[in-house]
Design an enzyme around this catalytic site. Structure first.
Site, PDB file in Angstrom:
ATOM      1  N   HIS A  27       0.877  -1.180   0.000  1.00  0.00           N
ATOM      2  CA  HIS A  27       0.000   0.000   0.000  1.00  0.00           C
ATOM      3  C   HIS A  27       0.909   1.223   0.000  1.00  0.00           C
ATOM      4  CE1 HIS A  27      -2.334   3.152   1.912  1.00  0.00           C
ATOM      5  NE2 HIS A  27      -1.792   2.941   3.081  1.00  0.00           N
TER       6      HIS A  27
ATOM      7  N   TYR B 104      -5.662   9.378   2.238  1.00  0.00           N
ATOM      8  CA  TYR B 104      -5.668   9.925   3.598  1.00  0.00           C
ATOM      9  C   TYR B 104      -4.372  10.698   3.836  1.00  0.00           C
ATOM     10  CZ  TYR B 104      -2.723   5.893   4.911  1.00  0.00           C
ATOM     11  OH  TYR B 104      -1.715   4.970   4.995  1.00  0.00           O
TER      12      TYR B 104
ATOM     13  N   ASP C  15     -27.245 -19.391  19.673  1.00  0.00           N
ATOM     14  CA  ASP C  15     -28.508 -20.059  19.991  1.00  0.00           C
ATOM     15  C   ASP C  15     -28.707 -21.145  18.946  1.00  0.00           C
ATOM     16  OD1 ASP C  15     -29.060 -18.343  17.861  1.00  0.00           O
ATOM     17  OD2 ASP C  15     -31.097 -17.909  18.531  1.00  0.00           O
TER      18      ASP C  15
HETATM   19  P1  FAD Z   1       4.003  -6.274  12.484  1.00  0.00           P
HETATM   20  O1  FAD Z   1       4.298  -4.929  12.906  1.00  0.00           O
HETATM   21  O2  FAD Z   1       4.346  -6.635  11.076  1.00  0.00           O
HETATM   22  O3  FAD Z   1       4.710  -7.235  13.482  1.00  0.00           O
HETATM   23  C1  FAD Z   1       4.870  -8.621  13.254  1.00  0.00           C
HETATM   24  C2  FAD Z   1       6.235  -8.996  13.732  1.00  0.00           C
HETATM   25  O4  FAD Z   1       6.383 -10.395  13.695  1.00  0.00           O
HETATM   26  C3  FAD Z   1       7.319  -8.421  12.846  1.00  0.00           C
HETATM   27  O5  FAD Z   1       8.108  -7.572  13.605  1.00  0.00           O
HETATM   28  C4  FAD Z   1       8.041  -9.641  12.326  1.00  0.00           C
HETATM   29  O6  FAD Z   1       9.422  -9.435  12.180  1.00  0.00           O
HETATM   30  C5  FAD Z   1       7.710 -10.683  13.362  1.00  0.00           C
HETATM   31  N1  FAD Z   1       7.772 -12.038  12.825  1.00  0.00           N
HETATM   32  C6  FAD Z   1       7.125 -12.515  11.737  1.00  0.00           C
HETATM   33  N2  FAD Z   1       7.419 -13.796  11.541  1.00  0.00           N
HETATM   34  C7  FAD Z   1       8.267 -14.154  12.515  1.00  0.00           C
HETATM   35  C8  FAD Z   1       8.939 -15.361  12.834  1.00  0.00           C
HETATM   36  N3  FAD Z   1       8.777 -16.467  12.101  1.00  0.00           N
HETATM   37  N4  FAD Z   1       9.736 -15.375  13.910  1.00  0.00           N
HETATM   38  C9  FAD Z   1       9.911 -14.262  14.679  1.00  0.00           C
HETATM   39  N5  FAD Z   1       9.309 -13.093  14.405  1.00  0.00           N
HETATM   40  C10 FAD Z   1       8.494 -13.050  13.345  1.00  0.00           C
HETATM   41  N6  FAD Z   1      -2.840   0.940  10.488  1.00  0.00           N
HETATM   42  C11 FAD Z   1      -3.538   1.871  11.133  1.00  0.00           C
HETATM   43  O7  FAD Z   1      -4.231   1.568  12.082  1.00  0.00           O
HETATM   44  N7  FAD Z   1      -3.510   3.170  10.750  1.00  0.00           N
HETATM   45  C12 FAD Z   1      -2.768   3.586   9.690  1.00  0.00           C
HETATM   46  O8  FAD Z   1      -2.746   4.760   9.347  1.00  0.00           O
HETATM   47  C13 FAD Z   1      -2.020   2.612   8.988  1.00  0.00           C
HETATM   48  N8  FAD Z   1      -1.303   2.976   7.910  1.00  0.00           N
HETATM   49  C14 FAD Z   1      -0.539   2.060   7.290  1.00  0.00           C
HETATM   50  C15 FAD Z   1       0.262   2.473   6.233  1.00  0.00           C
HETATM   51  C16 FAD Z   1       1.077   1.591   5.599  1.00  0.00           C
HETATM   52  C17 FAD Z   1       1.926   2.063   4.469  1.00  0.00           C
HETATM   53  C18 FAD Z   1       1.092   0.239   6.010  1.00  0.00           C
HETATM   54  C19 FAD Z   1       1.963  -0.758   5.347  1.00  0.00           C
HETATM   55  C20 FAD Z   1       0.288  -0.177   7.053  1.00  0.00           C
HETATM   56  C21 FAD Z   1      -0.537   0.724   7.697  1.00  0.00           C
HETATM   57  N9  FAD Z   1      -1.356   0.331   8.753  1.00  0.00           N
HETATM   58  C22 FAD Z   1      -2.076   1.278   9.427  1.00  0.00           C
HETATM   59  C23 FAD Z   1      -1.472  -1.073   9.164  1.00  0.00           C
HETATM   60  C24 FAD Z   1      -0.577  -1.363  10.359  1.00  0.00           C
HETATM   61  O9  FAD Z   1       0.682  -0.857  10.149  1.00  0.00           O
HETATM   62  C25 FAD Z   1      -0.468  -2.852  10.603  1.00  0.00           C
HETATM   63  O10 FAD Z   1      -1.710  -3.454  10.482  1.00  0.00           O
HETATM   64  C26 FAD Z   1       0.087  -3.137  11.994  1.00  0.00           C
HETATM   65  O11 FAD Z   1       1.262  -2.441  12.186  1.00  0.00           O
HETATM   66  C27 FAD Z   1       0.322  -4.622  12.178  1.00  0.00           C
HETATM   67  O12 FAD Z   1       0.930  -4.846  13.415  1.00  0.00           O
HETATM   68  P2  FAD Z   1       1.435  -6.296  13.804  1.00  0.00           P
HETATM   69  O13 FAD Z   1       2.060  -6.205  15.131  1.00  0.00           O
HETATM   70  O14 FAD Z   1       0.352  -7.259  13.613  1.00  0.00           O
HETATM   71  O15 FAD Z   1       2.474  -6.670  12.662  1.00  0.00           O
END
Ligand code: FAD
Length: 833
Positions: free
Chosen positions: A222, A260, A552
């Site tokens: 995105h 946005y 239910d």
């Molecule tokens: P992540 O931050 O991706 O964390 C997952 C972690 O798991 C990572 O650090 C990864 O390294 C680790 N991991 C994965 N696999 C393994 C493994 N096998 N072993 C060990 N570690 C592992 N959301 C909003 O609410 N508002 C916004 O304005 C917004 N804007 C966005 C703009 C952009 C450009 C993008 C890309 C996203 C945006 N989002 C926004 C969405 C939001 O950023 C994500 O949904 C959110 O950060 C996800 O958080 P998370 O902790 O689930 O994932």
């Protein structure tokens, strides 16, 4: 105490560690493949805009908690939320209407919001192009979450409380024993665990694959870009972890163009959803290096300028001050999309102790983390998260083709105006009942639900509209309420009430519970006594251990150890199968199995005052009140095929649900159709059905009632067997809640009728009493039999029957009245006689 391993130190994983440790859990390890100071997932570059209001109550509540929590997360006098307010602007009349609906959701879910004029938008946001904006929705409590900073503060705080963090440690496998998960495998060895929660964000698919679990999400890129410094914002500095504080205007959404905006010091940040979907394979991104920095991280792909060009042109139109700027830095950032846009939360169906919390936005992160922590520590969460449950997807919705297509479509539609009934355009025709060919011949208008093609009405009944008595004539609807609707539904309702109609019930979830332990299982899970003799049907509730209604169901006892369950969802199936497996393992002599028979069987609802005339033409079995009393079931033969006939009706008329093995479906339909002709039989669709069930006051789980409600509030207290000796899930909690003999809950699901007799609501509208928003509509429709629109809604108990209320619809207030229910046949004569 239990060993907990959380995979991923993004905003979800760190919040979860925090929620667990604050509930007294110890032995928590967070394993992260990237460096802890900047793990490199979606959170590491998230701009963090938090718009709280959503059509879903759950999502709005999850967001509200996130805001509260980030506001309280403080260090050096600075918290992690900049409450600038949120502004959504409309540049088209359709969007302006959508914002009115959204204002309604805000009032329904208790979020302060105001519809404002173009002039007021300009006051709040002086950089807007006045020519373009028609009006807006202002939400004062929205703002910017400082997600990266919050993650760091949470790591700091939870580390002090004893949580262990292992950075640069990819999880490569999951260890399993007989009873469930036993540990996670990393490059540095095995970490023992009783509970593993994957908070791996868009890597969730890869982690799921380690245990053979399909995670229905697609990582998509995105676009996000920053401008060069904006003269109008000159002089502001930016600090990477705190950059959300250097802003002064509300966060801004221009959804008509998929855009946005937020400020970054003296620069602008622009997010764009208008480009083509760009799916990414997380595994192809390789191992996260230790040298992650703001420009180099796995979740940040190269900017494709050609995709952004229209966004930049549109941005300069909306915010003319940017005309002298350029894009200084852009990237294609990766995060998760799912088939229905919701997060994926819950326990793996086949592996005890393995949970996921993925596809979660920053907006909902703390809310989801708290809910998961509550589920782990107490068994259920205060916010109903069933709509986020991993088990909500039907089998066909878990194929790669389906996941890929629908998740990408979800990206395309993320800011679109979607009607509550709007079906998917594709994929379609995945699940059709044996009656499908006949339905097409009859001109069925199909909508899609759970992969099924569901007839809403039949064009073959169009002629009948002409013959409708004056009292039955449908009212003219406004353009929104008229979508996915036809006045033919009125004619079908009329026929159902006055003659006979058949209705395709194939898509309703049917399960079979069998085995020597069947009674024990159902007695343990249901609020009613299910030990009645074979041949009986019981309407009962499944509660969670908080006393909230988790579903239910109808339980039909076909034989001593054979039950057929009429349920609401695949989540019910996941619950029954996992509880059955647990019981069978603990007590092999009481083994029991729950299995889905929806697709292998079919069902026709034959209802109406003349239904007995029809059935008697095709069956020699006794369908009299004596031969098959109300709420009983027996095996019969209809037109030479075996059928399980259940005497019950969701629409409140005499008749039966006729269940048969799927291969008999076509024959059954044809035989009933032929026999019914002389008695005025028609095929009727779900549109009429929904109206008739509202008149009858039957609740729909998931819409009218959810886990946050208890049986007495929901008006289904009669589904509790008061003197049931056996203990069942939720019994103790319910008893704690109501010490008195006659429970008097503080809120109730009420039936309302609309006074003007013509405004048809669609659900989720706020209800006002004495000018204050005190509740919300759950489901609504036109009651053709009673000639008035009906709405069911939640209200405080002190709003009594007979009182006047107002319902907000498109910014207007509509008068309604709380009425006695059910509106139709309260004596049940039509059903019993
Ligand atoms: P992540 O931050 O991706 O964390 C997952 C972690 O798991 C990572 O650090 C990864 O390294 C680790 N991991 C994965 N696999 C393994 C493994 N096998 N072993 C060990 N570690 C592992 N959301 C909003 O609410 N508002 C916004 O304005 C917004 N804007 C966005 C703009 C952009 C450009 C993008 C890309 C996203 C945006 N989002 C926004 C969405 C939001 O950023 C994500 O949904 C959110 O950060 C996800 O958080 P998370 O902790 O689930 O994932």
């Amino acid at each position: 105490t239990q060993h907990v391993v959380i995979i991923g130190a993004g905003i979800v994983g760190t919040n979860l560690a925090d929620e667990l440790v604050s509930r007294g859990w110890k032995n928590i390890t967070v394993v992260e493949q990237g460096p802890l100071h900047m793990p490199g997932g979606s959170t590491s570059h998230a701009p963090g805009l938090v718009f709280q209001v959503n059509a879903s109550k759950t999502m709005t509540q999850l967001a509200r908690y996130t805001v509260e929590k980030f506001k309280s997360l403080e260090k050096d006098g600075q918290n992690c939320f900049n409450q600038l307010g949120g502004l959504e602007v409309a540049t088209t009349p359709e969007r302006l209407e959508e914002l009115k609906r959204k204002h309604g959701y805000a009032s329904s879910w208790g979020i302060e919001a105001r519809l404002i004029t173009a002039e007021e938008c300009f006051e709040k946001y002086p950089l807007l192009n006045k020519e373009l904006v028609l009006g807006g929705l202002h939400i004062p409590n929205d703002g910017l979450a400082l997600a990266a900073r919050a993650t760091q503060l949470l790591i700091e705080r939870t580390s002090k409380a004893g949580v262990r963090y292992l950075g640069l440690t990819p999880v490569t496998g999951i260890e399993q024993g007989d009873r469930g998960v036993t540990g996670v495998i990393t490059a540095n060895g095995m970490i023992p665990a009783d509970i593993v929660i994957s908070c791996a964000g868009f890597w969730g698919v890869e982690v799921g694959a380690m245990i053979g679990l399909t995670i229905p999400l697609v990582p998509l890129a995105h676009q996000y870009a920053k401008t060069t410094s904006v003269p109008a914002l000159a002089g502001r500095s930016v600090n990477s972890l705190q950059n959300g504080m250097n802003a002064s205007m509300p966060i801004l959404r221009h959804q008509d163009q998929d855009l946005y905006y937020r400020e970054h010091g003296d620069q602008y940040g622009i997010g764009y959803y208008g480009h083509r979907p760009m799916p990414v394979n997380a595994a192809s991104l390789g191992v996260t290096s230790k040298d992650v920095d703001e420009k180099n991280m796995p979740s940040r792909l190269d900017f494709t300028w050609e995709d952004f060009e229209p966004a930049w042109e549109e941005t300069k139109r909306l915010l003319p001050v940017l005309q002298d700027c350029e894009i200084s830095d852009g990237f294609n950032g990766v995060f998760s999309f799912t088939p229905d846009g919701g997060p994926i939360v819950g326990q793996a169906p086949h592996l005890n102790g393995f949970y996921v919390a993925e596809a979660v936005w920053v907006t909902h992160s703390a809310g989801v983390a708290r809910a998961v922590a509550e589920v782990l520590t107490t068994g259920s969460s205060q916010i109903d998260i069933t709509e986020c449950d991993l088990s909500r997807f039907e089998e066909v919705q878990l194929t790669q083709t389906y996941i890929s297509e629908t998740s990408q479509q979800n990206f395309v539609e993320v800011y679109d105006i979607i009607h509550p009934l709007q079906p998917k355009e594709s994929p379609r025709n995945l699940r059709t009942s044996p009656f499908y060919a006949r339905q097409r011949e009859l001109g069925a208008y199909f909508l899609e639900v759970g992969g099924w093609e569901i007839p809403y009405w039949y064009e073959s009944n169009a002629e009948l509209v002409k013959y409708l008595p004056a009292a039955w004539q449908p009212v003219k609807r406004d353009t929104w309420a008229a979508r996915y609707y036809s006045p033919i539904a009125a004619a079908e309702a009329w026929k159902m009430r006055n003659a006979v109609a058949m209705y395709d019930m194939a898509s309703f979830h049917r399960f079979q519970v069998t085995g020597p332990g069947a009674v024990q299982l159902l007695q343990r899970l249901c609020t009613s006594d299910v030990t009645a003799k074979p041949g009986s049907i019981i309407y009962t509730l499944l509660l969670n251990n908080n006393g909230g209604i988790r579903s239910d169901i109808f339980v039909a006892r076909l034989a001593d150890s054979l039950f057929q369950i009429g349920a609401n969802s695949t989540t019910d199936l996941a619950y029954l199968t996992s509880e059955a497996a647990r019981q069978s393992q603990q007590n092999p002599s009481q083994w029991v199995q729950a299995r889905d028979i929806t697709g292998s069987t079919c069902c026709i609802g034959l209802w109406g005052p003349r239904s007995r005339d029809v059935i008697n033409e095709v069956s020699a079995d006794d369908f009299s009140n004596k031969g098959l009393p109300y709420f009983s079931v027996k095996r019969v033969t209809i037109a030479g095929v075996p059928v399980t006939a259940m005497r019950k009706s969701y629409i409140g008329e005499l008749g039966w649900e006729l269940h048969a093995s799927a291969e008999y479906g076509q024959h059954l339909w044809a035989a009933l159709w032929k026999a019914g002709h002389p008695h005025g039989l028609i095929a009727a669709g779900r549109s009429a059905f929904n109206s008739l069930r509202l008149e009858k006051g039957y609740r729909i789980w998931g819409t009218d009632i959810r886990t946050e409600h208890d049986p007495y509030e929901a008006g289904v207290g009669s589904a509790i067997t008061a003197d049931k000796k056996e203990d069942y899930v939720g019994k103790a909690a319910l008893q704690r809640r109501y010490q008195d003999a006659v429970p008097s809950p503080s809120r109730r699901l009420r039936c309302l009728t609309v006074e003007d007799r013509r405004s048809v609501l669609l659900g989720k509208e706020p209800i006002f009493h004495k000018n204050k928003a005190v509740g919300y509509v759950t489901s609504a429709g036109f009651g053709y039999t009673i000639g008035k629109p009906i709405a069911y809604g939640w209200l405080p108990s002190d709003v009594q029957q007979g009182e006047a209320v107002e319902i907000e619809y498109f910014g207007r207030r509509i008068k309604a009245r709380v009425t006695v229910e059910p509106l139709y046949d309260s004596q049940m004569r039509r059903l019993y006689d």
